[in-house]
Design an enzyme around this catalytic site. Structure first.
Site, PDB file in Angstrom:
ATOM      1  CD  GLU A   1       8.719  86.146  20.346  1.00 60.46           C
ATOM      2  OE1 GLU A   1       8.029  85.559  19.487  1.00 60.46           O
ATOM      3  OE2 GLU A   1       8.230  86.961  21.134  1.00 60.46           O
TER       4      GLU A   1
ATOM      5  CG  HIS B   1       4.281  83.093  17.383  1.00 61.89           C
ATOM      6  ND1 HIS B   1       5.606  82.750  17.221  1.00 61.89           N
ATOM      7  CD2 HIS B   1       4.268  84.168  18.200  1.00 61.89           C
ATOM      8  CE1 HIS B   1       6.360  83.580  17.919  1.00 61.89           C
ATOM      9  NE2 HIS B   1       5.578  84.452  18.525  1.00 61.89           N
ATOM     10  CD  GLU B   2       1.192  86.048  19.816  1.00 63.23           C
ATOM     11  OE1 GLU B   2       1.338  86.026  21.063  1.00 63.23           O
ATOM     12  OE2 GLU B   2       1.999  86.627  19.067  1.00 63.23           O
TER      13      GLU B   2
END
Length: 161
Positions: free
Chosen positions: A123, A67-68
């Protein structure tokens, strides 16, 4: 802990396309209670040890790291940095426009409004792209459900304390 996190991060990094695959990546584990991790321009990845309370399996940690990394590869990090530059400019202009009348309040409002974390669409994109990255690296994307349930439960505990 450092070699464990590096193993997962570099496993994901090896699956990236250029220019990200050949970046000089650096992974650092920080001793801190934050349930957080981050990726910065230039290939810097930071993971706080607090994340291990919710990402307590390799697959769950791969969810976080994927995700990062996706925030970086999808240009979210630079978009937020550019927004930071606009925050400074808007603060200066807002303060000048008020000539001292409530300048502090305006400055705080502008900083809060423009310096917020990634928006919901970023996100969601980081979730989707990060899941693809971790799956290509051989991690189980279904573990993301486990991670997010743990994250929600941990936040509820923090709120109720």
């Amino acid at each position: 802990v450092q070699p464990f996190v590096e193993c997962i991060a570099y496993g994901i990094i090896r699956t990236l396309e250029e220019p990200y695959a050949s970046m000089d990546w650096e992974v650092i584990v920080f001793d801190g209670e934050a349930l957080n991790a981050f990726a910065m321009p230039g290939g810097k990845i930071g993971v706080f040890t607090g994340i291990f309370t919710v990402a307590d399996t390799p697959d769950a940690l791969a969810t976080v790291i994927g995700h990062e990394i996706a925030h970086l590869t999808e240009d979210h990090v630079m978009a937020r940095a550019r927004r930071g530059t606009w925050t400074e400019l808007a603060t200066i202009l807002g303060t000048a426009a008020t000539s001292g009348y409530g300048g502090s309040s305006i400055r705080q409002g502008v900083q809060i409004g423009l310096s917020l974390p990634f928006d919901r669409s970023q996100e969601r994109e980081a979730d989707d792209v990060g899941l693809a990255y971790m799956a290509r690296a051989g991690f189980d994307p279904r573990s993301s459900i486990y991670l997010w349930k743990n994250m929600v439960e941990a936040r509820e505990v923090i709120i109720n304390e």
